[in-house]
Design a protein around this motif. Structure first.
Motif, PDB file in Angstrom:
ATOM      1  N   PHE A   1       0.885  -1.164   0.000  1.00 34.70           N
ATOM      2  CA  PHE A   1       0.000   0.000   0.000  1.00 34.70           C
ATOM      3  C   PHE A   1       0.919   1.210   0.000  1.00 34.70           C
ATOM      4  O   PHE A   1       1.486   1.574   1.035  1.00 34.70           O
ATOM      5  CB  PHE A   1      -0.888   0.006   1.241  1.00 34.70           C
ATOM      6  CG  PHE A   1      -1.939  -1.072   1.243  1.00 34.70           C
ATOM      7  CD1 PHE A   1      -2.999  -1.017   0.340  1.00 34.70           C
ATOM      8  CD2 PHE A   1      -1.875  -2.131   2.120  1.00 34.70           C
ATOM      9  CE1 PHE A   1      -3.975  -2.010   0.330  1.00 34.70           C
ATOM     10  CE2 PHE A   1      -2.839  -3.119   2.123  1.00 34.70           C
ATOM     11  CZ  PHE A   1      -3.893  -3.064   1.220  1.00 34.70           C
ATOM     12  N   GLY A   2       1.106   1.810  -1.171  1.00 33.31           N
ATOM     13  CA  GLY A   2       2.066   2.915  -1.268  1.00 33.31           C
ATOM     14  C   GLY A   2       3.469   2.416  -0.956  1.00 33.31           C
ATOM     15  O   GLY A   2       3.945   1.467  -1.550  1.00 33.31           O
ATOM     16  N   GLU A   3       4.107   3.066   0.012  1.00 31.69           N
ATOM     17  CA  GLU A   3       5.472   2.703   0.392  1.00 31.69           C
ATOM     18  C   GLU A   3       5.501   1.455   1.276  1.00 31.69           C
ATOM     19  O   GLU A   3       6.526   0.815   1.431  1.00 31.69           O
ATOM     20  CB  GLU A   3       6.116   3.856   1.179  1.00 31.69           C
ATOM     21  CG  GLU A   3       6.288   5.123   0.378  1.00 31.69           C
ATOM     22  CD  GLU A   3       7.494   5.034  -0.543  1.00 31.69           C
ATOM     23  OE1 GLU A   3       8.630   5.136  -0.034  1.00 31.69           O
ATOM     24  OE2 GLU A   3       7.294   4.839  -1.754  1.00 31.69           O
ATOM     25  N   ASN A   4       4.346   1.181   1.865  1.00 35.23           N
ATOM     26  CA  ASN A   4       4.283   0.166   2.899  1.00 35.23           C
ATOM     27  C   ASN A   4       4.045  -1.223   2.319  1.00 35.23           C
ATOM     28  O   ASN A   4       2.964  -1.517   1.822  1.00 35.23           O
ATOM     29  CB  ASN A   4       3.156   0.551   3.871  1.00 35.23           C
ATOM     30  CG  ASN A   4       3.048  -0.410   5.012  1.00 35.23           C
ATOM     31  OD1 ASN A   4       3.996  -1.129   5.315  1.00 35.23           O
ATOM     32  ND2 ASN A   4       1.872  -0.449   5.637  1.00 35.23           N
ATOM     33  N   GLU A   5       5.071  -2.084   2.364  1.00 40.23           N
ATOM     34  CA  GLU A   5       4.901  -3.439   1.843  1.00 40.23           C
ATOM     35  C   GLU A   5       4.275  -4.312   2.923  1.00 40.23           C
ATOM     36  O   GLU A   5       4.885  -4.574   3.952  1.00 40.23           O
ATOM     37  CB  GLU A   5       6.253  -4.022   1.399  1.00 40.23           C
ATOM     38  CG  GLU A   5       6.085  -5.303   0.612  1.00 40.23           C
ATOM     39  CD  GLU A   5       7.390  -5.823   0.035  1.00 40.23           C
ATOM     40  OE1 GLU A   5       8.452  -5.544   0.620  1.00 40.23           O
ATOM     41  OE2 GLU A   5       7.338  -6.513  -1.002  1.00 40.23           O
ATOM     42  N   VAL A   6       3.021  -4.755   2.668  1.00 40.16           N
ATOM     43  CA  VAL A   6       2.327  -5.523   3.700  1.00 40.16           C
ATOM     44  C   VAL A   6       2.483  -7.028   3.507  1.00 40.16           C
ATOM     45  O   VAL A   6       2.440  -7.782   4.470  1.00 40.16           O
ATOM     46  CB  VAL A   6       0.826  -5.170   3.778  1.00 40.16           C
ATOM     47  CG1 VAL A   6       0.627  -3.844   4.473  1.00 40.16           C
ATOM     48  CG2 VAL A   6       0.192  -5.164   2.412  1.00 40.16           C
ATOM     49  N   LEU A   7       2.623  -7.486   2.279  1.00 34.70           N
ATOM     50  CA  LEU A   7       2.886  -8.902   2.035  1.00 34.70           C
ATOM     51  C   LEU A   7       4.236  -9.014   1.340  1.00 34.70           C
ATOM     52  O   LEU A   7       4.462  -8.412   0.294  1.00 34.70           O
ATOM     53  CB  LEU A   7       1.789  -9.527   1.162  1.00 34.70           C
ATOM     54  CG  LEU A   7       0.363  -9.477   1.716  1.00 34.70           C
ATOM     55  CD1 LEU A   7      -0.593 -10.199   0.771  1.00 34.70           C
ATOM     56  CD2 LEU A   7       0.284 -10.083   3.102  1.00 34.70           C
ATOM     57  N   LYS A   8       5.138  -9.780   1.954  1.00 31.84           N
ATOM     58  CA  LYS A   8       6.511  -9.834   1.431  1.00 31.84           C
ATOM     59  C   LYS A   8       6.844 -11.251   0.979  1.00 31.84           C
ATOM     60  O   LYS A   8       7.781 -11.852   1.479  1.00 31.84           O
ATOM     61  CB  LYS A   8       7.490  -9.392   2.519  1.00 31.84           C
ATOM     62  CG  LYS A   8       7.221  -7.976   3.016  1.00 31.84           C
ATOM     63  CD  LYS A   8       8.066  -7.648   4.226  1.00 31.84           C
ATOM     64  CE  LYS A   8       7.797  -6.220   4.715  1.00 31.84           C
ATOM     65  NZ  LYS A   8       8.404  -5.977   6.022  1.00 31.84           N
ATOM     66  N   GLY A   9       6.069 -11.764   0.037  1.00 32.87           N
ATOM     67  CA  GLY A   9       6.371 -13.095  -0.472  1.00 32.87           C
ATOM     68  C   GLY A   9       5.672 -14.185   0.307  1.00 32.87           C
ATOM     69  O   GLY A   9       6.301 -14.928   1.049  1.00 32.87           O
TER      70      GLY A   9
ATOM     71  N   VAL B   1      -2.190 -24.158  10.925  1.00 35.96           N
ATOM     72  CA  VAL B   1      -2.122 -22.759  11.334  1.00 35.96           C
ATOM     73  C   VAL B   1      -0.944 -22.110  10.633  1.00 35.96           C
ATOM     74  O   VAL B   1       0.125 -22.709  10.512  1.00 35.96           O
ATOM     75  CB  VAL B   1      -1.957 -22.634  12.870  1.00 35.96           C
ATOM     76  CG1 VAL B   1      -1.508 -21.230  13.249  1.00 35.96           C
ATOM     77  CG2 VAL B   1      -3.247 -22.985  13.588  1.00 35.96           C
ATOM     78  N   LEU B   2      -1.187 -20.894  10.115  1.00 36.99           N
ATOM     79  CA  LEU B   2      -0.087 -20.085   9.577  1.00 36.99           C
ATOM     80  C   LEU B   2       0.117 -18.935  10.543  1.00 36.99           C
ATOM     81  O   LEU B   2      -0.842 -18.222  10.859  1.00 36.99           O
ATOM     82  CB  LEU B   2      -0.430 -19.497   8.205  1.00 36.99           C
ATOM     83  CG  LEU B   2      -0.930 -20.401   7.077  1.00 36.99           C
ATOM     84  CD1 LEU B   2      -1.115 -19.567   5.821  1.00 36.99           C
ATOM     85  CD2 LEU B   2       0.049 -21.524   6.834  1.00 36.99           C
ATOM     86  N   PHE B   3       1.326 -18.753  11.026  1.00 37.22           N
ATOM     87  CA  PHE B   3       1.603 -17.582  11.851  1.00 37.22           C
ATOM     88  C   PHE B   3       2.306 -16.545  10.985  1.00 37.22           C
ATOM     89  O   PHE B   3       3.359 -16.803  10.399  1.00 37.22           O
ATOM     90  CB  PHE B   3       2.482 -17.947  13.050  1.00 37.22           C
ATOM     91  CG  PHE B   3       2.897 -16.745  13.853  1.00 37.22           C
ATOM     92  CD1 PHE B   3       1.958 -16.065  14.622  1.00 37.22           C
ATOM     93  CD2 PHE B   3       4.197 -16.258  13.801  1.00 37.22           C
ATOM     94  CE1 PHE B   3       2.328 -14.933  15.348  1.00 37.22           C
ATOM     95  CE2 PHE B   3       4.560 -15.123  14.520  1.00 37.22           C
ATOM     96  CZ  PHE B   3       3.627 -14.466  15.297  1.00 37.22           C
ATOM     97  N   ILE B   4       1.668 -15.383  10.870  1.00 36.61           N
ATOM     98  CA  ILE B   4       2.176 -14.325  10.002  1.00 36.61           C
ATOM     99  C   ILE B   4       2.645 -13.153  10.849  1.00 36.61           C
ATOM    100  O   ILE B   4       1.952 -12.742  11.789  1.00 36.61           O
ATOM    101  CB  ILE B   4       1.062 -13.795   9.071  1.00 36.61           C
ATOM    102  CG1 ILE B   4       0.396 -14.964   8.372  1.00 36.61           C
ATOM    103  CG2 ILE B   4       1.597 -12.742   8.114  1.00 36.61           C
ATOM    104  CD1 ILE B   4       0.531 -15.015   6.926  1.00 36.61           C
ATOM    105  N   ASP B   5       3.798 -12.630  10.527  1.00 38.79           N
ATOM    106  CA  ASP B   5       4.236 -11.401  11.186  1.00 38.79           C
ATOM    107  C   ASP B   5       4.993 -10.569  10.163  1.00 38.79           C
ATOM    108  O   ASP B   5       5.835 -11.100   9.433  1.00 38.79           O
ATOM    109  CB  ASP B   5       5.127 -11.731  12.388  1.00 38.79           C
ATOM    110  CG  ASP B   5       5.377 -10.503  13.267  1.00 38.79           C
ATOM    111  OD1 ASP B   5       4.701  -9.466  13.037  1.00 38.79           O
ATOM    112  OD2 ASP B   5       6.224 -10.578  14.161  1.00 38.79           O
ATOM    113  N   ASP B   6       4.637  -9.290  10.096  1.00 35.98           N
ATOM    114  CA  ASP B   6       5.345  -8.364   9.222  1.00 35.98           C
ATOM    115  C   ASP B   6       5.391  -8.841   7.769  1.00 35.98           C
ATOM    116  O   ASP B   6       6.409  -8.704   7.093  1.00 35.98           O
ATOM    117  CB  ASP B   6       6.768  -8.153   9.754  1.00 35.98           C
ATOM    118  CG  ASP B   6       7.377  -6.865   9.206  1.00 35.98           C
ATOM    119  OD1 ASP B   6       6.584  -5.982   8.817  1.00 35.98           O
ATOM    120  OD2 ASP B   6       8.606  -6.772   9.153  1.00 35.98           O
ATOM    121  N   GLY B   7       4.266  -9.420   7.302  1.00 36.04           N
ATOM    122  CA  GLY B   7       4.165  -9.744   5.884  1.00 36.04           C
ATOM    123  C   GLY B   7       4.814 -11.030   5.439  1.00 36.04           C
ATOM    124  O   GLY B   7       4.865 -11.309   4.240  1.00 36.04           O
ATOM    125  N   VAL B   8       5.322 -11.818   6.371  1.00 31.56           N
ATOM    126  CA  VAL B   8       5.877 -13.117   5.981  1.00 31.56           C
ATOM    127  C   VAL B   8       5.287 -14.216   6.881  1.00 31.56           C
ATOM    128  O   VAL B   8       4.857 -13.943   8.004  1.00 31.56           O
ATOM    129  CB  VAL B   8       7.432 -13.157   6.095  1.00 31.56           C
ATOM    130  CG1 VAL B   8       8.069 -12.230   5.079  1.00 31.56           C
ATOM    131  CG2 VAL B   8       7.881 -12.807   7.494  1.00 31.56           C
TER     132      VAL B   8
END
Lengths: 217, 243
Positions: free
Chosen positions: B11-19, B206-213
């Motif tokens: 979202f703009g500069e903010n990468e929310v999903l990183k692969g 369960v998937l544990f997601i933090d900071d887009g990964v």
């Protein structure tokens, strides 16, 4: 005010001819401005850049031109371009176009007031843009839009008198013609004012009804 | 059935999903957990095209998810969504909400849609509310209507975006109960949630997601009971109020 009742009885039938034309101009331009306004508003919220830019420009151009100039343009200039309109046609077209800009902004405000979650819910069950508008957004926007729409109706009723400037013999022009031939300015224009007021009252009550309904929801 | 391959989204500069790479198989219940703002909801919203993604690929039953392609309608009718804030249509009755998609998107015959709509409302315990309007219902009831609306599309999978986060605590149980029943019936579900009890008991994975990964993933009980990664351990300590 001497002889007011006498004058009323004498001029009332002639003024009623004007009332008929006033109503025709008002309803005609109301319908046209509603349809055009809806088109501009839909283009504006379509999410398609070209359409929303065109819509925004059209609205600004219309807003920037006085109604009376728009009427002169349609009635006096269009014939030079090969399009001849009757005075009545030009009046309905001119007022309809002029008011479509205000209608569009009103409709757009109503559409944009609808929660984005509503659009997403509609999309999530597979609705396309048009179906989402028709089934989800517009039915909810109508409630928001109705009170200001009622106010536009009242303004249009009164502004239909501008049609007199291009020879449409509606109420204001009938009054002026009678006054200038009888010199009974006071009685005639009082009568004209009362007749406009009489036509406005049902609309004012309608707006109040709309406002109550919105308040309830 | 749902496959994500190296999905990136900014979202703009903010990468929310990183692969993000993950898959959901038929009949599986996958819970996505993690801190707020970690990108959990964005993953769901990308799967049914409410949000676009920048890189990578998402596919549903082999069909590439592209929110600007006409095929998105086919995907959305197969993958329903339940929202945090319910998003029921307030101007229509409960039953009308449920049959809206079947009638106007799938163009089912009215009688068929209404009959199934009533049956679904009975299933979520709200048969008697069919003619009420959503604002007259409690949050828990509204969310159960939203689940019935999602089911009415006869989807192959349902995405739940924090379905109980907007509810008063005493209403959470009813909604989780309905979801539990769905899972038992074999519905494919992807659930973003903070309800660790539900995740542990109901989820297959369960998937544990933090900071887009994806920091950690695996069998629900394994991840939630014996988290391996320090960030998962830290997060679970916080949400389970063990601090």
């Amino acid at each position: 005010m001497r002889g007011f009742w006498h004058d009323t009885v004498e001029f009332f039938p002639i003024l009623m001819n004007g009332v008929a034309l006033t109503i025709v101009v008002t309803i005609g331009s109301l319908l046209l401005s509603t349809v055009l306004g809806l088109v501009w508003a839909m283009m504006r919220v379509s999410g398609i850049k070209v359409l929303s830019t065109i819509s925004a420009s059209v609205i600004n151009v219309i807003r920037g031109i006085p109604i009376i100039v728009l009427l002169f343009y349609l009635y006096f200039v269009m014939p030079d371009l090969g399009v001849t309109l009757s005075a009545l046609q030009a009046a309905i077209l001119g007022l309809g176009i002029a008011y479509s800009a205000y209608q569009a902004e009103n409709f757009r405000a109503g559409i944009e007031a609808i929660d984005k979650g509503q659009v997403e819910a509609a999309q999530s069950i597979g609705m396309g843009w048009w179906l989402t508008m028709r089934r989800v957004v517009l039915p909810q926007a109508v409630r928001i839009v109705l009170p200001p729409y009622g106010n536009v109706m009242i303004m249009m009723l009164k502004d239909s008198s501008q049609a007199s400037t291009i020879t449409v013999a509606e109420l204001a022009l009938q009054g002026k013609l009678i006054a200038s031939s009888t010199f009974k300015n006071t009685n005639v224009f009082t009568l004209v004012a009362l007749m406009y007021l009489t036509m406005s009252i049902p609309l004012i009550l309608l707006v109040r009804h709309f406002e109550k309904r919105v308040g309830k929801k | 059935m749902i496959a994500l391959t190296d999905v990136h989204k900014s979202f703009g500069e903010n990468e929310v999903l990183k692969g993000i790479s993950a898959s959901v198989h038929k009949g599986e219940v996958v819970c996505i957990v993690g801190p707020s703002g970690s990108g959990k909801s964005t993953i769901l919203r990308c799967i049914n095209g409410l949000e676009s993604y920048d890189r990578g690929e998402i596919s549903v039953e082999g069909l590439k998810v592209d929110r600007d392609a006409p095929s998105i309608v086919a995907i959305r009718t197969q993958v329903s969504m339940v929202f945090q804030r319910f998003n029921l249509f307030p101007h229509r009755t409960v039953l009308e909400n449920v049959v809206e998609g079947p009638l106007y998107v799938k163009k089912e015959p009215r009688a068929v849609a209404l009959e199934r709509g009533r049956a679904l409302l009975a299933e979520v315990g709200l048969a008697e509310k069919a003619d009420a309007h959503p604002p007259q219902l409690s949050g828990g009831q509204q969310q159960r209507v939203a689940i019935a609306r999602a089911l009415a599309m006869q989807p192959k999978a349902i995405l739940f975006d924090e379905p109980t986060s907007a509810l008063d605590p005493e209403l959470v149980g009813d909604v989780l109960g309905v979801m539990r029943k769905l899972a038992d019936d074999g519905m494919t579900m992807v659930v973003v949630t903070h309800e660790m009890g539900f995740a542990r008991d109901v989820a297959d994975r369960v998937l544990f997601i933090d900071d887009g990964v994806i920091v950690e993933q695996g069998q629900a009980k394994a991840v939630l009971n014996q988290p391996q990664h320090p960030r998962t351990q830290d997060f679970l300590r916080r949400v389970l109020h063990l601090l």
